[in-house]
Scaffold this motif. Structure first.
Motif, short mmCIF file in Angstrom:
data_model
loop_
_atom_site.label_atom_id
_atom_site.label_comp_id
_atom_site.label_asym_id
_atom_site.label_seq_id
_atom_site.Cartn_x
_atom_site.Cartn_y
_atom_site.Cartn_z
N GLU A 19 0.49 -39.77 10.51
CA GLU A 19 -0.16 -39.81 9.30
C GLU A 19 0.34 -38.70 8.45
O GLU A 19 0.47 -37.53 8.36
CB GLU A 19 -1.68 -39.59 9.59
CG GLU A 19 -2.34 -40.85 10.55
CD GLU A 19 -2.20 -40.49 11.75
OE1 GLU A 19 -1.47 -39.58 12.19
OE2 GLU A 19 -2.78 -40.94 12.69
N GLY A 20 0.68 -39.39 7.04
CA GLY A 20 0.91 -38.40 5.83
C GLY A 20 2.57 -37.79 5.85
O GLY A 20 2.60 -37.12 5.11
N SER A 21 3.18 -38.23 6.92
CA SER A 21 4.67 -37.78 6.89
C SER A 21 5.40 -38.57 5.63
O SER A 21 5.04 -39.53 5.21
CB SER A 21 5.24 -38.01 8.22
OG SER A 21 5.01 -39.43 8.42
N SER A 64 -5.67 -40.59 5.32
CA SER A 64 -4.92 -39.48 5.97
C SER A 64 -5.56 -38.19 5.82
O SER A 64 -6.01 -37.76 4.79
CB SER A 64 -3.55 -39.51 4.90
OG SER A 64 -2.81 -38.45 5.45
N PRO A 65 -5.44 -37.37 6.88
CA PRO A 65 -5.92 -36.09 6.86
C PRO A 65 -5.34 -35.08 6.10
O PRO A 65 -6.05 -33.98 5.70
CB PRO A 65 -5.79 -35.77 8.51
CG PRO A 65 -4.83 -36.47 8.80
CD PRO A 65 -4.74 -37.73 8.08
N THR A 66 -4.12 -35.38 5.45
CA THR A 66 -3.37 -34.64 4.68
C THR A 66 -3.70 -34.92 3.32
O THR A 66 -3.20 -34.14 2.23
CB THR A 66 -1.92 -34.79 4.77
OG1 THR A 66 -1.72 -36.03 4.66
CG2 THR A 66 -1.54 -34.41 6.22
N PRO A 84 2.22 -34.96 11.33
CA PRO A 84 1.28 -35.32 10.20
C PRO A 84 1.48 -34.26 9.07
O PRO A 84 1.70 -33.09 9.21
CB PRO A 84 0.01 -35.11 10.72
CG PRO A 84 0.00 -35.34 12.22
CD PRO A 84 1.34 -34.91 12.48
N GLY A 85 1.78 -34.77 7.89
CA GLY A 85 2.05 -34.13 6.70
C GLY A 85 3.53 -33.38 6.66
O GLY A 85 3.63 -32.72 5.82
N ARG A 86 4.27 -33.67 7.51
CA ARG A 86 5.70 -33.18 7.44
C ARG A 86 6.61 -33.90 6.39
O ARG A 86 6.58 -35.18 6.52
CB ARG A 86 6.48 -33.14 8.94
CG ARG A 86 7.73 -32.24 8.72
CD ARG A 86 7.40 -30.84 8.69
NE ARG A 86 6.69 -30.38 9.48
CZ ARG A 86 6.86 -29.95 10.92
NH1 ARG A 86 8.11 -29.88 11.22
NH2 ARG A 86 6.03 -29.33 11.56
N ARG A 87 7.26 -33.31 5.60
CA ARG A 87 8.13 -33.78 4.49
C ARG A 87 9.75 -33.43 4.96
O ARG A 87 9.93 -32.22 5.40
CB ARG A 87 7.95 -33.29 3.19
CG ARG A 87 8.66 -33.80 2.21
CD ARG A 87 8.34 -33.26 0.78
NE ARG A 87 8.79 -31.80 0.58
CZ ARG A 87 9.77 -31.07 0.27
NH1 ARG A 87 10.72 -32.01 -0.47
NH2 ARG A 87 9.97 -30.05 0.03
N CYS A 99 2.54 -43.48 7.07
CA CYS A 99 3.86 -42.65 6.37
C CYS A 99 4.36 -43.47 5.12
O CYS A 99 4.25 -44.54 4.93
CB CYS A 99 4.84 -42.32 7.46
SG CYS A 99 5.53 -43.79 8.33
N LEU A 140 -2.79 -37.32 1.55
CA LEU A 140 -1.46 -38.24 1.00
C LEU A 140 -2.12 -39.70 1.35
O LEU A 140 -2.88 -39.87 2.07
CB LEU A 140 -0.30 -37.87 1.79
CG LEU A 140 0.29 -36.55 1.51
CD1 LEU A 140 1.45 -36.21 2.16
CD2 LEU A 140 0.70 -36.28 -0.01
#
Length: 263
Positions: free
Chosen positions: A177-179, A136-138, A195-198, A161, A140
Motif C-alpha cells: 500500500e502506498g508504494s 492507504s496508511p501512508t 508500504p510507502g516506499r518510493r 500502489c 497516498l
C-alpha cells in the motif's frame, strides 16, 4: 385403495393387446417387477439419468459458470475495444482497461474497494493479482494505478500502489500500500516494495525489502517501452483467437465434410 387401483390396472393391462402394452406402461409400470420382467424378457434396465452437463436439453458450460466481467453494484469494468482480456481472467468492480492494454491468463483485477487502472499499451501477465484498499496508511492514493507502457511480470501482487509510465515490474514481485514506482524504473523479479516506499526515476531496485541497486543506463531506459510494445504485438495473435471471425475455420471444416474433402 391403492391395492384396488393396482388390481384394476393389471386387469386393464391384461385386456390390452400385447403390442400396445409397452406403450401404456412406459414410464409408469403397472405391474410388479417380476411380472414386467416376465412380460419383457429382452428389455434392458432404464439408462441412468444424465448429468446436467451432458443432458441433451441443457447447455455444456466450458468454464462452469466462471464470469470474466463482474459488475459490483453500480461499478462495471470498462474495457477498451482493442484491449485484450484473457477468457479466464477476472475483472470485478471499478476496473478500467485502456487501449492496447492486455490482461493475460489467470489474472485477477479486483476493484471492489477502490479503483484499478491499466494504462495504454501496458500489460499484466499471467496469474497476477491487482487489488486496492479503502485507504492507504501512508496518506497516498489508495487506488491502484498503472500508467502507460508498463510491463508487470507474472505472479505479481499489487495493492494500492502507483506505477508511473515506462516501468518494468519483475515477476513474483509484491508492491504494498502506498508504494510508488516513478518513470523509467525497474523492480527486479522477486522483490517486495514495502508500504510507502518510493523508487526514484531511472533506478534499478531489488530485494526483500527492495533496495537501490544502481542507476539505469540511457539504453536500458529506451528498452522499457520497447518491451511493452513487443508484448502488445504478441497480444494481437492471442486477441484474434477470441474474435468472431476467428471461428471461420469451423465453417470451412463443415464444407469439407459436406463435399467429402479430406481435412
Amino acid at each position: 385403495m391403492v391395492a384396488a387401483l393396482a388390481r384394476f390396472s393389471r386387469k386393464t393391462l391384461a385386456s390390452v393387446p400385447s403390442s400396445l402394452r409397452p406403450l401404456l406402461s412406459r414410464g409408469f409400470p403397472l405391474s410388479s417387477s417380476s411380472e414386467t420382467a416376465a412380460a419383457h424378457p429382452a428389455a434392458s434396465p432404464p439408462p441412468p439419468a444424465s448429468s446436467p452437463a451432458t443432458s441433451g436439453d441443457r447447455v455444456r458450460w466450458d468454464y462452469r459458470g466462471q464470469r470474466q466481467i463482474i459488475p459490483l453494484g453500480q461499478w462495471v469494468p470498462k474495457i477498451a475495444v482493442d484491449a485484450f482480456v484473457a477468457p479466464n481472467a477476472v475483472l470485478a468492480g471499478q476496473v478500467t482497461i485502456y487501449d492496447a492494454a492486455s490482461v493475460w491468463y489467470g489474472s485477477v483485477l479486483r476493484g471492489d474497494l477502490n479503483k484499478i487502472t491499466l494504462g495504454f499499451s501496458s500489460n499484466v501477465q499471467e496469474r497476477c493479482v491487482l487489488h486496492a484498499a479503502w485507504s492507504s496508511p501512508t496518506g497516498l492514493p489508495a487506488e491502484t494505478s498503472v500508467d502507460r507502457y508498463v510491463t508487470i511480470g507474472g505472479y505479481c501482487l499489487l495493492r494500492s500502489c502507483t506505477i508511473e509510465p515506462e516501468c518494468i515490474i519483475g515477476q513474483h514481485s509484491v508492491l504494498m500500500e502506498g508504494s510508488l514506482v516513478e518513470t523509467n524504473s525497474i523492480l527486479e523479479a522477486g522483490s517486495v516494495l514495502p508500504p510507502g516506499r518510493r523508487i526514484p526515476t531511472g533506478e534499478l531496485w531489488a530485494g526483500n525489502p527492495a533496495r537501490f541497486v544502481r542507476k539505469l543506463t540511457h539504453e536500458e531506459t529506451l528498452e522499457i517501452p520497447k518491451l511493452a510494445v513487443a508484448i502488445n504485438d504478441l497480444m494481437q495473435s492471442h486477441f484474434s483467437e477470441f474474435l468472431p471471425y476467428s471461428t471461420a475455420y469451423l465453417e470451412v471444416e463443415k464444407l469439407k465434410k459436406a463435399f467429402n474433402i479430406p481435412l
